[in-house]
Design a protein around this motif. Structure first.
Motif, short mmCIF file in Angstrom:
data_model
loop_
_atom_site.label_atom_id
_atom_site.label_comp_id
_atom_site.label_asym_id
_atom_site.label_seq_id
_atom_site.Cartn_x
_atom_site.Cartn_y
_atom_site.Cartn_z
N TYR A 3 0.81 -1.34 -0.03
CA TYR A 3 -0.05 -0.14 0.04
C TYR A 3 0.92 1.17 -0.02
O TYR A 3 1.95 1.34 0.72
CB TYR A 3 -0.98 0.23 1.10
N ILE A 4 0.48 2.02 -0.61
CA ILE A 4 1.18 3.48 -0.78
C ILE A 4 0.11 4.75 -0.81
O ILE A 4 -1.05 4.42 -0.94
CB ILE A 4 2.06 3.69 -2.20
N SER A 5 0.90 5.76 -0.19
CA SER A 5 -0.22 7.18 -0.06
C SER A 5 0.65 8.19 -0.22
O SER A 5 1.89 8.34 -0.01
CB SER A 5 -1.17 6.89 1.22
N ASN A 6 0.03 9.30 -0.47
CA ASN A 6 0.43 10.66 -0.31
C ASN A 6 0.81 10.88 0.88
O ASN A 6 0.21 10.27 2.02
CB ASN A 6 -0.38 11.74 -1.05
N HIS A 7 1.65 11.91 1.48
CA HIS A 7 2.41 12.13 2.82
C HIS A 7 2.65 13.48 2.71
O HIS A 7 3.65 14.01 2.20
CB HIS A 7 3.31 11.25 3.09
N SER A 8 1.83 14.34 3.42
CA SER A 8 2.17 15.65 3.64
C SER A 8 1.73 16.46 4.92
O SER A 8 1.81 17.62 5.32
CB SER A 8 1.45 16.46 2.38
N SER A 9 1.29 15.57 5.93
CA SER A 9 0.91 15.83 7.09
C SER A 9 0.80 15.02 8.29
O SER A 9 1.20 13.71 8.17
CB SER A 9 -0.86 16.04 7.16
N THR A 10 1.07 15.56 9.49
CA THR A 10 1.12 14.74 10.71
C THR A 10 -0.08 13.79 11.03
O THR A 10 -0.03 12.69 11.40
CB THR A 10 1.45 15.36 11.89
N LEU A 11 -1.11 14.40 10.53
CA LEU A 11 -2.45 13.54 10.60
C LEU A 11 -2.44 12.24 9.86
O LEU A 11 -3.17 11.30 9.99
CB LEU A 11 -3.53 14.41 10.02
N ASP A 12 -1.46 11.92 8.79
CA ASP A 12 -1.14 10.86 7.85
C ASP A 12 -1.03 9.63 8.99
O ASP A 12 -1.61 8.53 8.71
CB ASP A 12 -0.23 10.92 7.14
N ILE A 13 -0.57 9.87 10.19
CA ILE A 13 -0.29 8.81 11.09
C ILE A 13 -1.95 8.15 11.60
O ILE A 13 -1.95 7.02 11.45
CB ILE A 13 0.41 9.05 12.26
N LEU A 14 -2.75 9.06 11.99
CA LEU A 14 -4.16 8.86 12.53
C LEU A 14 -4.70 8.15 11.30
O LEU A 14 -5.48 7.20 11.47
CB LEU A 14 -4.42 10.06 13.17
N THR A 15 -4.78 8.94 10.31
CA THR A 15 -5.59 8.24 9.20
C THR A 15 -4.99 6.85 8.43
O THR A 15 -5.91 6.19 8.36
CB THR A 15 -5.66 9.33 7.97
N LEU A 16 -3.78 6.74 8.39
CA LEU A 16 -3.33 5.29 8.06
C LEU A 16 -3.86 4.04 8.99
O LEU A 16 -4.12 3.28 8.70
CB LEU A 16 -1.79 5.43 7.79
N LEU A 17 -3.61 4.34 10.38
CA LEU A 17 -3.86 3.52 11.36
C LEU A 17 -5.41 3.23 11.41
O LEU A 17 -5.92 2.21 11.57
CB LEU A 17 -3.65 4.02 12.77
N SER A 18 -6.18 4.36 11.10
CA SER A 18 -7.71 4.08 11.01
C SER A 18 -8.34 3.43 10.08
O SER A 18 -9.38 2.89 10.01
CB SER A 18 -8.23 5.73 10.84
N LEU A 19 -7.44 3.47 8.90
CA LEU A 19 -7.77 2.41 7.87
C LEU A 19 -8.03 0.97 8.32
O LEU A 19 -8.83 0.34 7.51
CB LEU A 19 -6.92 2.51 6.58
N GLY A 20 -7.30 0.68 9.00
CA GLY A 20 -7.32 -0.94 9.51
C GLY A 20 -6.88 -1.78 8.26
O GLY A 20 -7.75 -2.67 8.06
N LEU A 21 -5.88 -1.55 7.83
CA LEU A 21 -5.62 -2.20 6.38
C LEU A 21 -5.45 -3.75 7.02
O LEU A 21 -4.69 -4.08 7.80
CB LEU A 21 -4.45 -1.68 5.70
N PRO A 22 -5.63 -4.73 6.09
CA PRO A 22 -5.40 -6.24 6.69
C PRO A 22 -4.24 -6.63 6.87
O PRO A 22 -3.58 -6.48 5.56
CB PRO A 22 -6.40 -6.81 5.70
N GLY A 23 -3.61 -7.27 7.68
CA GLY A 23 -2.37 -7.67 7.81
C GLY A 23 -1.24 -6.68 7.52
O GLY A 23 -0.20 -7.38 7.01
N VAL A 24 -1.20 -5.52 7.79
CA VAL A 24 -0.31 -4.51 7.36
C VAL A 24 0.68 -4.31 8.28
O VAL A 24 0.68 -4.42 9.25
CB VAL A 24 -0.83 -3.09 7.03
N ARG A 25 1.86 -4.06 7.58
CA ARG A 25 3.11 -3.63 8.59
C ARG A 25 3.81 -2.46 7.77
O ARG A 25 3.71 -2.16 6.72
CB ARG A 25 4.37 -4.81 8.59
N PHE A 26 4.07 -1.33 8.69
CA PHE A 26 4.48 -0.15 8.23
C PHE A 26 5.89 0.12 8.04
O PHE A 26 6.81 -0.54 9.03
CB PHE A 26 3.95 0.81 9.11
N VAL A 27 6.61 0.38 6.80
CA VAL A 27 7.84 0.78 6.89
C VAL A 27 8.16 2.19 7.21
O VAL A 27 7.70 3.12 6.42
CB VAL A 27 8.21 0.61 5.25
#
Length: 251
Positions: A82-106
């Protein structure tokens, strides 16, 4: 675009949300340790997909942010990169909120300087890399491939590398796309609309409003080659520029 200034109430809510985030994270640590131990690590994804996602959604509600997920594909493809645009500290919350299945963050190595994130990251198998040492970063990722494929885990990478970049969409680095090729995974682009307007760059404060997460169809990488990789990256970044409403580079 002209942005409305933050009010005192906005700042108070942000401080409350930050405090709530770390209080919940502190409470999650002993629970997560127990879950990981009794399940021999099999509940690590539940901690990320469900517990962390719920915690992040609570913080967004405190900030009075209406977070909406718009799926242009259903179900969400997995495993994938999974990839996304990244321009805000809020991205941490929005990414976690998605609850993507079986994801690990780099994530960047420096996140581990926070002891809460260090403990939770290690417990749940997140990948921390040194961005200033390309060879070591590649080595760290390649060593994780066997575990990722064996457990059918997905990965999330921000191809811009940092939220501090010029323009609406920064240059894309090759890492995420090379990983997808190596793993034989599709790329799933996610576009966050509204994060930049509510909280730009490194700011810890945010204004109330709406954020929409657009989860787009997977992009097959099975026929990609090292020679065609730059062209594929440019094509995907071009889609992000379209989604962001940028007609010309540099706008």
């Amino acid at each position: 675009m002209n942005q409305q200034p933050l009010t005192l109430a906005d700042k108070v809510r942000a401080i409350f949300a930050i405090t709530a985030f770390f209080v919940m994270l502190t409470l999650m640590i002993p629970i997560s340790i127990v879950l990981v131990l009794v399940s021999f690590g099999r509940l690590a994804s539940f901690i990320v997909d469900t517990m962390a996602a719920g915690m992040a959604r609570i913080c967004l509600r405190i900030l009075k942010i209406d977070f909406r997920v718009l799926r242009h594909v259903d179900p969400i493809p997995a495993p994938a990169v999974y990839i996304s645009n990244h321009s805000s500290t809020l991205d941490i919350l929005t990414l976690l909120s998605l609850g993507l299945p079986g994801v690990r963050f780099v994530a960047k190595w420096e996140f581990q300087y926070n002891p809460f994130i260090l403990v939770m990251g290690r417990l749940t198998g997140q990948l921390f890399i040194r961005r200033d040492d390309r060879e070591k970063a590649i080595s760290t990722l390649q060593k994780s491939y066997d575990r990722v494929k064996r457990r059918r885990l997905s990965l999330y990478v921000a191809p811009e590398g940092t939220r501090k970049h010029e323009g609406v969409i920064g240059p894309f680095k090759k890492g995420a796309f090379r990983m997808a090729m190596d793993l034989g995974y599709p790329i799933v682009p996610i576009y966050f609309e509204g994060t930049r307007e509510l909280s730009r760059g490194a700011s810890l404060f945010a204004k109330p409003g709406v954020i929409e997460a657009h989860i787009h169809p997977a992009i097959d990488t099975s026929d990609w080659t090292p020679e065609t990789l730059p062209e594929q990256i440019d094509s995907i970044r071009g889609q992000y520029l379209v989604w962001a409403g940028v007609e010309e580079e540099g706008k």
